[in-house]
Design a protein around this motif. Structure first.
Motif, short mmCIF file in Angstrom:
data_model
loop_
_atom_site.label_atom_id
_atom_site.label_comp_id
_atom_site.label_asym_id
_atom_site.label_seq_id
_atom_site.Cartn_x
_atom_site.Cartn_y
_atom_site.Cartn_z
N PHE A 125 -7.07 75.27 28.41
CA PHE A 125 -6.90 73.67 27.93
C PHE A 125 -8.51 72.99 27.58
N VAL A 126 -8.76 72.56 26.63
CA VAL A 126 -10.00 72.02 26.34
C VAL A 126 -9.77 70.54 26.04
N ARG A 127 -10.96 69.91 26.87
CA ARG A 127 -11.03 68.40 26.56
C ARG A 127 -12.51 68.24 26.37
N ILE A 128 -12.80 67.64 25.13
CA ILE A 128 -14.33 67.25 24.53
C ILE A 128 -14.64 65.72 24.83
N PRO A 129 -15.65 65.65 25.78
CA PRO A 129 -15.91 64.29 25.66
C PRO A 129 -16.56 63.55 24.41
N LEU A 130 -16.63 62.36 24.52
CA LEU A 130 -16.94 61.58 23.09
C LEU A 130 -18.39 61.91 22.69
N ASP A 131 -19.28 62.51 23.62
CA ASP A 131 -20.82 62.73 23.19
C ASP A 131 -20.89 64.18 23.02
N LEU A 132 -19.83 64.96 22.89
CA LEU A 132 -20.21 66.14 22.52
C LEU A 132 -19.29 66.73 21.47
N ALA A 133 -19.55 67.86 20.59
CA ALA A 133 -18.62 68.12 19.77
C ALA A 133 -18.90 69.75 19.90
N ALA A 134 -18.16 70.52 19.17
CA ALA A 134 -18.21 72.20 19.66
C ALA A 134 -17.73 72.85 18.42
N ARG A 135 -18.12 74.22 18.45
CA ARG A 135 -17.72 75.05 17.35
C ARG A 135 -17.06 76.31 18.21
N LEU A 136 -16.10 76.86 17.49
CA LEU A 136 -15.35 78.07 18.22
C LEU A 136 -15.74 79.08 17.10
N GLU A 137 -16.10 80.24 17.59
CA GLU A 137 -16.59 81.32 17.00
C GLU A 137 -15.87 82.59 17.51
N GLY A 138 -15.95 83.54 16.65
CA GLY A 138 -15.28 84.84 17.24
C GLY A 138 -16.39 85.58 18.04
N ARG A 139 -15.93 86.63 18.80
CA ARG A 139 -17.01 87.44 19.59
C ARG A 139 -17.21 88.61 18.79
N SER A 140 -18.51 89.10 18.83
CA SER A 140 -18.95 90.07 18.22
C SER A 140 -18.08 91.45 18.43
N THR A 141 -17.76 91.54 19.61
CA THR A 141 -17.02 92.75 20.06
C THR A 141 -15.54 92.86 19.21
N TRP A 142 -15.02 91.88 18.98
CA TRP A 142 -13.83 91.68 18.26
C TRP A 142 -14.15 91.82 16.63
N GLY A 143 -15.12 91.08 16.18
CA GLY A 143 -15.75 91.18 14.87
C GLY A 143 -15.95 92.33 14.34
N ARG A 144 -16.25 93.35 15.28
CA ARG A 144 -16.79 94.91 15.01
C ARG A 144 -15.60 95.86 14.69
N LEU A 145 -14.33 95.06 15.15
CA LEU A 145 -12.98 95.73 14.72
C LEU A 145 -12.30 95.01 13.64
N GLY A 146 -12.98 94.11 13.15
CA GLY A 146 -12.32 93.42 11.96
C GLY A 146 -11.54 92.18 12.24
N LEU A 147 -11.58 91.87 13.70
CA LEU A 147 -10.56 90.40 13.89
C LEU A 147 -11.47 89.29 13.62
N GLN A 148 -10.83 88.46 12.81
CA GLN A 148 -11.39 87.05 12.45
C GLN A 148 -10.49 85.88 13.29
N ILE A 149 -11.14 85.15 13.88
CA ILE A 149 -10.32 84.20 14.82
C ILE A 149 -10.02 82.84 14.01
N HIS A 150 -10.94 82.59 13.05
CA HIS A 150 -10.48 81.43 12.25
C HIS A 150 -11.00 81.62 10.96
N ALA A 151 -10.20 80.88 10.00
CA ALA A 151 -10.41 80.97 8.57
C ALA A 151 -11.48 80.13 8.17
N THR A 152 -11.05 78.87 8.32
CA THR A 152 -12.22 77.97 7.82
C THR A 152 -12.56 76.77 8.90
N ALA A 153 -11.51 76.64 9.95
CA ALA A 153 -11.56 75.48 10.76
C ALA A 153 -12.03 75.61 12.11
N GLY A 154 -13.36 75.92 12.34
CA GLY A 154 -13.90 76.28 13.64
C GLY A 154 -14.65 75.18 14.19
#
Lengths: 451, 214
Positions: free
Chosen positions: B100-129
């Motif tokens: 569960f994630v809660r972002i305070p009003l003075d922070l923004a965040a980016r969700l990205e894949g991990r290289s470990t899984w990227g190397r196996l071909g897994l993408q964790i988001h299409a455009t909405a990170g």
């Protein structure tokens, strides 16, 4: 919180209202004539109840009165605002059937695993759960294959997404378990050569059945803690259960003290119940003059229960303390799957030590490794029983605010009768989601901690 | 400015609840923290698209009808911790973070894949990170397998990482926006694209018989 008991009963009846409305919308969604007719009938009845609750705000002034509740509340308020609507809602539920598309919640199994870790009892749980699960389309991989001896434990379709009500589904199973184990319980000889069952040796069948049920209820309380007391209180009162009122509730309340898990809100509930007990006796048509169990009997009873359940399987004061720690997070609408290993202050202090070392204010040898600080942010998994207990305690904390907000909304001009109730349903749904997600999350957490 | 590990801890333990970042549960922080990121885990619920006879999503249908249609198209799956979700080559599925994630009003965040899984071909988001200030709930993964072999995904595995940026406090936090569709969700939620107000306007214009401009 003088009327905490009244508020709990009203809140639950309103919760039933919301779940019933939702279930009708889901199950009779199509535009066929049959579905339309059923929906229309249900809507009419639900709207009648909503109108009763929201169009007569004066009805509810007793809820927020400062003076302690007494028996005069019973026929004046509870009959009109709670028992009448509850009966009307219950008359709708036979229409609602589990459908093959409704998934059984795996979280329910998690809770059972926590509450009933003993293999034998767990097998009983599976036998009870399986027919319902199968009917609801569960896969065999989520619930173990079962013996051919099926014991149907109906789980209301309204309760499938209601984690706070799940403890209730254990009741029937526990009663059967108690029936099987009752002879064993009779063998528990306590100091002075007495056993709990000696009280029932020369009893009639009805009295013996009552004894079995009492033992089963106590067995559940010992495993599930204050959450079970609150749920049983709600169910016993709404079912106008005379045995529960005269025999079981006093025994359960005694057990909370005996097991050292007496939560302050349970004391409030019990005290309110005691004040209105004479009125309930007349409402439940209790004319029995059998003397109530005394504290010696209760003591003997709880010694028997204690002897039957190993300490590792009981709900203890440690569970209660941890559940209480989770309440602020749930009040803040956060997940309660875990609790911090260290207080935030301690972590900040460690972090400050690193900053000081980096600024040269400490000798290098005193600088903590960054991993020390990282590890201090570790969280420990809550158990399903702690999560459900926190859910109940939070619900009791919020009763006042949520009902007050509901009635304030109802008092606004031109507000449709159903709007304030939908507001309450929204709060309830949000909490259900958080509790269910917490149960799922903690099961993953437990696996990832194992070696 | 992107936050480093100590700054992330500072925000996780901030004395002011309004400035506090919430990411819970933190199961093994020593494994999850990176220099400027925090690994997040896969949750237990998934949504996969069924094969169906629906030829297309007719967004001009009434919202209730579309909601029902969408429910028929997506299949929900909940898995116990020891059972994998298998994502086949070319397959797309929705999932969400265990945390569960809660972002305070003075922070923004980016969700990205991990290289470990990227190397196996897994993408964790299409455009909405991107994660807005004020977001709370479980973050959604738009999982796709671009490799040639099926991937076994167990609940609890670290498939993603999140990094945080400082911003001046926004007056338009995600959880207070008038038109949010996913705020506060703790389960995997499928797209509610048809609830975008544009469709109601287009529908109304169609009914009025509005002609194209020009």
């Amino acid at each position: 919180m003088q009327r905490i008991l009244h508020k709990l009963l009203l809140w639950h009846t309103m919760e039933r209202w919301g779940r019933t409305q939702h279930a009708f919308q889901q199950q009779f969604a199509s535009n066929t004539l049959a579905h339309k007719a059923i929906r229309s009938d249900a809507d009419t009845r639900l709207n009648t109840i909503a109108t009763l609750w929201t169009r007569e705000p004066a009805l509810h002034t007793t809820l927020f009165a400062d003076k302690p509740a007494d028996s005069s509340d019973i026929h004046g308020y509870l009959e009109q605002a709670v028992y009448g609507p509850y009966k009307m809602i219950a008359s709708l539920t036979p229409w609602l059937q589990p459908t093959p598309a409704t998934p059984i919640s795996p979280e329910l199994t998690l809770l059972w695993d926590d509450a009933l870790p003993n293999d034998e009892v767990l097998a009983l749980g599976y036998r009870a759960l399986w027919p319902v699960a199968q009917q609801l389309g569960a896969s065999t991989s989520t619930i173990a294959p079962l013996s051919s001896q099926m014991v149907l434990e109906p789980i209301s379709v309204l309760d499938l997404d209601a984690p706070l009500q799940w403890l209730g589904s254990l009741g029937g199973m526990a009663a059967r378990w108690a029936a099987e184990e009752i002879e064993k319980a009779g063998l528990v000889v306590l100091p002075g050569g007495k056993s709990f069952l000696s009280r029932f040796r020369s009893a009639t069948q009805t009295e013996a059945d009552q004894g079995q049920r009492l033992l089963a209820e106590c067995w559940l309380l010992a495993r599930l803690g204050p959450a079970y007391y609150i749920l049983a209180l709600q169910q016993g009162l709404l079912a106008k259960d005379a045995d529960w009122l005269t025999t079981i509730e006093p025994a359960l309340f005694h057990g909370l003290g005996y097991l050292n898990i007496l939560e302050p809100q349970c004391i409030l509930l019990h005290e309110t119940l005691d004040r209105i007990r004479p009125g309930l006796n007349s409402l439940f048509k209790i004319s029995d003059t059998t003397p109530p169990m005394g504290s010696d009997d209760h003591h003997l009873l709880w010694k028997t229960v204690e002897a039957q359940i190993p300490e590792t399987q009981r709900f203890t004061d440690r569970h209660l303390e941890r559940a209480q720690q989770l309440v602020p997070a749930l009040l803040d609408n956060r997940l309660i799957a875990a609790r911090p290993l260290y207080p935030m202050d301690a972590v900040r202090e460690k972090l400050e030590g690193i900053y000081q070392a980096d600024r040269g204010e400490l000798t290098t040898s005193n600088r903590d490794d960054v991993y020390t600080v990282l590890n201090q942010t570790t969280e420990l998994p809550a158990t399903p029983r702690e999560i459900i207990t926190a859910g109940w305690l939070t619900t009791l904390h919020q009763l006042d605010d949520q009902l007050a907000e509901m009635f304030t909304t109802a008092a606004q001009p031109n507000t449709p009768a159903m709007t304030p109730l939908n507001l309450l349903s929204g709060y309830r749904q949000q909490q259900d989601y958080l509790l269910i997600k917490s149960l799922e999350t903690t099961s993953v957490h437990q696996v990832l901690l194992s070696r | 400015m992107i936050l480093n590990e100590c700054q992330i801890i500072e925000r996780l333990t901030h004395a002011d609840p309004d400035k506090r970042l919430v990411v819970t549960p933190l199961i093994r922080p020593e494994e999850q923290f990176g220099p400027t990121s925090l690994d997040l885990r896969l949750g237990t619920d998934f949504q996969v698209m069924r094969r169906s006879n629906v030829t297309h999503m007719d967004v001009m249908k009434p919202t209730e009808a579309l909601t029902r249609e969408m429910q028929g198209v997506w299949r929900e799956l909940k898995l116990p911790p020891t059972e994998p979700f298998v994502l086949h080559p070319g397959e797309f599925a929705l999932a969400s973070t265990l945390e569960f994630v809660r972002i305070p009003l003075d922070l923004a965040a980016r969700l990205e894949g991990r290289s470990t899984w990227g190397r196996l071909g897994l993408q964790i988001h299409a455009t909405a990170g991107f994660v807005d200030p004020g977001f709370e709930g479980a973050l959604t993964f738009e999982l796709s397998n671009v490799s040639m072999v099926p991937l076994q995904l167990y609940p609890g595995v670290r498939v993603s990482q999140i990094c945080f940026f400082h911003t001046t406090a926004t007056g338009l936090p995600y959880n207070k926006k008038r038109f949010t569709k996913y705020s506060g969700k703790t389960t995997t939620a499928s797209s509610a694209f048809f609830k975008d107000p544009e469709y109601a306007r287009i529908r109304n214009a169609q009914q009025r018989g509005t002609q194209p401009i020009g």
